[in-house]
Design a protein around this motif. Structure first.
Motif, PDB file in Angstrom:
ATOM      1  N   VAL A   1       0.941  -1.323   0.040  1.00  0.00           N
ATOM      2  CA  VAL A   1      -0.217  -0.049   0.131  1.00  0.00           C
ATOM      3  C   VAL A   1       0.829   1.193   0.116  1.00  0.00           C
ATOM      4  O   VAL A   1       0.656   2.334  -0.430  1.00  0.00           O
ATOM      5  CB  VAL A   1      -0.946   0.066   1.257  1.00  0.00           C
ATOM      6  N   THR A   2       1.995   1.124   0.546  1.00  0.00           N
ATOM      7  CA  THR A   2       2.904   2.464   0.847  1.00  0.00           C
ATOM      8  C   THR A   2       3.545   2.766  -0.626  1.00  0.00           C
ATOM      9  O   THR A   2       3.532   3.941  -0.946  1.00  0.00           O
ATOM     10  CB  THR A   2       3.988   2.171   1.939  1.00  0.00           C
ATOM     11  N   ALA A   3       3.842   1.429  -1.171  1.00  0.00           N
ATOM     12  CA  ALA A   3       4.395   1.653  -2.576  1.00  0.00           C
ATOM     13  C   ALA A   3       3.528   2.451  -3.610  1.00  0.00           C
ATOM     14  O   ALA A   3       3.836   3.288  -4.229  1.00  0.00           O
ATOM     15  CB  ALA A   3       5.006   0.244  -3.156  1.00  0.00           C
ATOM     16  N   VAL A   4       2.011   1.974  -3.398  1.00  0.00           N
ATOM     17  CA  VAL A   4       0.941   2.597  -4.308  1.00  0.00           C
ATOM     18  C   VAL A   4       0.866   3.925  -3.953  1.00  0.00           C
ATOM     19  O   VAL A   4       0.886   4.765  -4.906  1.00  0.00           O
ATOM     20  CB  VAL A   4       0.101   1.771  -4.122  1.00  0.00           C
ATOM     21  N   HIS A   5       1.025   4.222  -2.594  1.00  0.00           N
ATOM     22  CA  HIS A   5       0.879   5.674  -2.284  1.00  0.00           C
ATOM     23  C   HIS A   5       1.959   6.690  -2.726  1.00  0.00           C
ATOM     24  O   HIS A   5       1.644   7.585  -3.300  1.00  0.00           O
ATOM     25  CB  HIS A   5       0.941   5.519  -0.529  1.00  0.00           C
TER      26      HIS A   5
ATOM     27  N   GLN B   1       3.136  15.504  -5.818  1.00  0.00           N
ATOM     28  CA  GLN B   1       3.172  15.699  -4.528  1.00  0.00           C
ATOM     29  C   GLN B   1       1.641  16.499  -4.096  1.00  0.00           C
ATOM     30  O   GLN B   1       1.637  17.134  -3.127  1.00  0.00           O
ATOM     31  CB  GLN B   1       4.066  16.399  -4.045  1.00  0.00           C
ATOM     32  N   ASP B   2       0.808  16.400  -5.120  1.00  0.00           N
ATOM     33  CA  ASP B   2      -0.457  17.292  -4.759  1.00  0.00           C
ATOM     34  C   ASP B   2      -1.455  16.519  -4.299  1.00  0.00           C
ATOM     35  O   ASP B   2      -2.359  15.636  -5.030  1.00  0.00           O
ATOM     36  CB  ASP B   2      -1.033  17.999  -6.206  1.00  0.00           C
ATOM     37  N   ARG B   3      -1.616  16.417  -2.841  1.00  0.00           N
ATOM     38  CA  ARG B   3      -2.533  15.475  -2.099  1.00  0.00           C
ATOM     39  C   ARG B   3      -3.999  15.937  -2.372  1.00  0.00           C
ATOM     40  O   ARG B   3      -4.881  15.089  -1.851  1.00  0.00           O
ATOM     41  CB  ARG B   3      -2.081  15.454  -0.758  1.00  0.00           C
ATOM     42  N   GLU B   4      -4.373  16.989  -3.114  1.00  0.00           N
ATOM     43  CA  GLU B   4      -5.561  17.470  -3.422  1.00  0.00           C
ATOM     44  C   GLU B   4      -5.973  17.121  -4.749  1.00  0.00           C
ATOM     45  O   GLU B   4      -7.033  17.227  -4.893  1.00  0.00           O
ATOM     46  CB  GLU B   4      -5.782  18.999  -3.048  1.00  0.00           C
TER      47      GLU B   4
ATOM     48  N   PHE C   1      -5.569  11.341  -6.636  1.00  0.00           N
ATOM     49  CA  PHE C   1      -4.828  10.792  -5.367  1.00  0.00           C
ATOM     50  C   PHE C   1      -6.053  10.772  -4.377  1.00  0.00           C
ATOM     51  O   PHE C   1      -6.152   9.802  -3.417  1.00  0.00           O
ATOM     52  CB  PHE C   1      -3.847  12.036  -4.867  1.00  0.00           C
ATOM     53  N   ARG C   2      -6.982  11.796  -4.515  1.00  0.00           N
ATOM     54  CA  ARG C   2      -7.910  11.984  -3.440  1.00  0.00           C
ATOM     55  C   ARG C   2      -8.756  10.444  -3.614  1.00  0.00           C
ATOM     56  O   ARG C   2      -9.492   9.953  -2.647  1.00  0.00           O
ATOM     57  CB  ARG C   2      -8.950  12.960  -3.610  1.00  0.00           C
ATOM     58  N   ARG C   3      -8.932  10.012  -4.872  1.00  0.00           N
ATOM     59  CA  ARG C   3      -9.970   8.933  -5.167  1.00  0.00           C
ATOM     60  C   ARG C   3      -9.215   7.562  -4.667  1.00  0.00           C
ATOM     61  O   ARG C   3     -10.015   6.789  -4.373  1.00  0.00           O
ATOM     62  CB  ARG C   3     -10.130   8.657  -6.755  1.00  0.00           C
ATOM     63  N   LEU C   4      -7.766   7.698  -4.871  1.00  0.00           N
ATOM     64  CA  LEU C   4      -7.208   6.095  -4.589  1.00  0.00           C
ATOM     65  C   LEU C   4      -6.844   6.262  -3.049  1.00  0.00           C
ATOM     66  O   LEU C   4      -7.105   5.167  -2.362  1.00  0.00           O
ATOM     67  CB  LEU C   4      -5.815   6.236  -5.287  1.00  0.00           C
ATOM     68  N   PHE C   5      -6.805   7.363  -2.489  1.00  0.00           N
ATOM     69  CA  PHE C   5      -6.344   7.461  -0.999  1.00  0.00           C
ATOM     70  C   PHE C   5      -7.239   8.593  -0.352  1.00  0.00           C
ATOM     71  O   PHE C   5      -6.995   9.540  -0.149  1.00  0.00           O
ATOM     72  CB  PHE C   5      -4.841   7.798  -0.863  1.00  0.00           C
ATOM     73  N   PRO C   6      -8.456   8.342   0.024  1.00  0.00           N
ATOM     74  CA  PRO C   6      -9.372   9.248   0.675  1.00  0.00           C
ATOM     75  C   PRO C   6      -9.102   9.236   1.947  1.00  0.00           C
ATOM     76  O   PRO C   6      -9.445  10.207   2.664  1.00  0.00           O
ATOM     77  CB  PRO C   6     -10.769   8.473   0.511  1.00  0.00           C
ATOM     78  N   ASP C   7      -8.217   8.329   2.625  1.00  0.00           N
ATOM     79  CA  ASP C   7      -7.746   8.327   4.147  1.00  0.00           C
ATOM     80  C   ASP C   7      -6.395   8.394   4.065  1.00  0.00           C
ATOM     81  O   ASP C   7      -5.627   7.890   3.075  1.00  0.00           O
ATOM     82  CB  ASP C   7      -8.095   6.949   4.710  1.00  0.00           C
ATOM     83  N   PRO C   8      -5.766   8.831   5.034  1.00  0.00           N
ATOM     84  CA  PRO C   8      -4.137   9.193   5.239  1.00  0.00           C
ATOM     85  C   PRO C   8      -3.532   7.673   5.308  1.00  0.00           C
ATOM     86  O   PRO C   8      -4.265   6.692   5.739  1.00  0.00           O
ATOM     87  CB  PRO C   8      -4.067   9.757   6.392  1.00  0.00           C
ATOM     88  N   LEU C   9      -2.267   7.825   4.629  1.00  0.00           N
ATOM     89  CA  LEU C   9      -1.604   6.330   4.576  1.00  0.00           C
ATOM     90  C   LEU C   9      -1.561   6.035   5.918  1.00  0.00           C
ATOM     91  O   LEU C   9      -1.610   4.821   6.230  1.00  0.00           O
ATOM     92  CB  LEU C   9      -0.010   6.572   3.841  1.00  0.00           C
TER      93      LEU C   9
ATOM     94  N   LEU D   1      -8.960  -0.023  -2.694  1.00  0.00           N
ATOM     95  CA  LEU D   1      -7.877   0.734  -3.735  1.00  0.00           C
ATOM     96  C   LEU D   1      -7.599  -0.010  -4.751  1.00  0.00           C
ATOM     97  O   LEU D   1      -7.568   0.571  -5.796  1.00  0.00           O
ATOM     98  CB  LEU D   1      -6.687   0.611  -2.713  1.00  0.00           C
ATOM     99  N   ALA D   2      -7.764  -1.252  -4.860  1.00  0.00           N
ATOM    100  CA  ALA D   2      -7.556  -2.087  -6.047  1.00  0.00           C
ATOM    101  C   ALA D   2      -8.728  -1.822  -7.022  1.00  0.00           C
ATOM    102  O   ALA D   2      -8.448  -1.702  -8.199  1.00  0.00           O
ATOM    103  CB  ALA D   2      -7.558  -3.626  -5.936  1.00  0.00           C
ATOM    104  N   HIS D   3      -9.993  -1.596  -6.533  1.00  0.00           N
ATOM    105  CA  HIS D   3     -10.953  -1.372  -7.413  1.00  0.00           C
ATOM    106  C   HIS D   3     -10.790  -0.098  -8.069  1.00  0.00           C
ATOM    107  O   HIS D   3     -11.089   0.084  -9.197  1.00  0.00           O
ATOM    108  CB  HIS D   3     -12.277  -1.573  -6.659  1.00  0.00           C
ATOM    109  N   ALA D   4     -10.323   1.020  -7.259  1.00  0.00           N
ATOM    110  CA  ALA D   4     -10.194   2.314  -7.683  1.00  0.00           C
ATOM    111  C   ALA D   4      -9.019   2.326  -8.886  1.00  0.00           C
ATOM    112  O   ALA D   4      -9.309   3.287  -9.708  1.00  0.00           O
ATOM    113  CB  ALA D   4      -9.909   3.287  -6.669  1.00  0.00           C
TER     114      ALA D   4
END
Length: 237
Positions: free
Chosen positions: A83-87, A96-99, A103-111, A129-132
């Motif tokens: 998960v960290t590697a994907v993130h 590096q744009d977290r907005e 990025f928001r679609r794949l990681f709605p919650d903080p790593l 995450l896999a589905h997204a």
């Protein structure tokens, strides 16, 4: 409840000691030529044979549970790494744009919140995450790099969780067999006690003779004077 009964407070090892003591006491009577008493040893010895088999099973199941825990922990660490590697790769892709929408679609919650989860709770997040990641809007490069590792981590994590559940289940069945053995042991010890009491009555022997075949009954000896702490002091004249 008989005074000879093994209880839930009697440890598994102590249960062996209680039964072994009686088996030895009865066998010693046989060696001394007391056949009626020695003949009572057979069902008690059978309990010890059963205990040995159950103890081997108990230790094996305990080891299996420990191994299952270790496997889940290992798969949890691997899942965190995937998960960290994907993130990090996604974050690099969006500069590096977290907005960024991707990025928001794949990681709605903080790593940090994701990897803090236990594996059982993390797996649903990884499936999302896999589905997204499989959506048409996801970059092909990200899919190529992470789809298989993510799927593998999910599958291995699920297998580890199932293996742990099975280890718990089989350990529970063994625990039930241990409880059944204790019940059988109590039945045998009660029967032996009853037979010994009958023999003692016929021979006009006291309860101490019966007690000698069991390690659990201790009778305090009467003291002629004083208390348990020591002899009585002489009273002043």
């Amino acid at each position: 409840m008989s005074r000879r009964d093994l209880t839930n407070r009697t440890s598994w090892d102590d249960s062996y000691g209680v039964v072994a003591y009686s088996a030895d006491a009865l066998s010693l009577a046989a060696e001394d030529g007391d056949k009626p008493v020695g003949g009572l040893a057979k069902p008690v010895e059978k309990l010890l044979t059963q205990w040995d088999a159950l103890d081997t099973e108990r230790r094996a199941k305990r080891r299996a549970v420990g191994r299952a825990h270790a496997l889940v922990r290992r798969r949890d660490i691997h899942a965190d790494a995937v998960v960290t590697a994907v993130h990090h790769d996604v974050l690099g892709h969006v500069k590096q744009d977290r907005e960024a929408p991707l990025f928001r679609r794949l990681f709605p919650d903080p790593l940090s919140a994701v990897v803090r989860l236990a594996l059982g709770s993390q797996l649903p997040v990884m499936r999302a995450l896999a589905h997204a990641l499989g959506d048409d809007d996801s970059p092909a490069a990200l899919k190529k790099a992470h789809t298989k590792p993510l799927a593998d981590a999910i599958a291995r994590g699920e297998a580890a969780i199932l293996a742990r559940e099975e280890a718990f289940s089989t350990a529970g069945r063994t625990s039930a067999r241990l409880a059944s053995w204790r019940e059988d042991a109590n039945h045998v010890l009660r029967s032996v006690e009853g037979a010994l009491q009958q023999i003692a009555s016929e021979r006009r022997l006291g309860s101490e003779w019966v007690d000698a075949c069991f390690p659990t009954v201790e009778r305090g000896k009467k003291k002629s004077k004083g208390t348990a702490e020591g002899p009585a002091e002489d009273k002043p004249a």
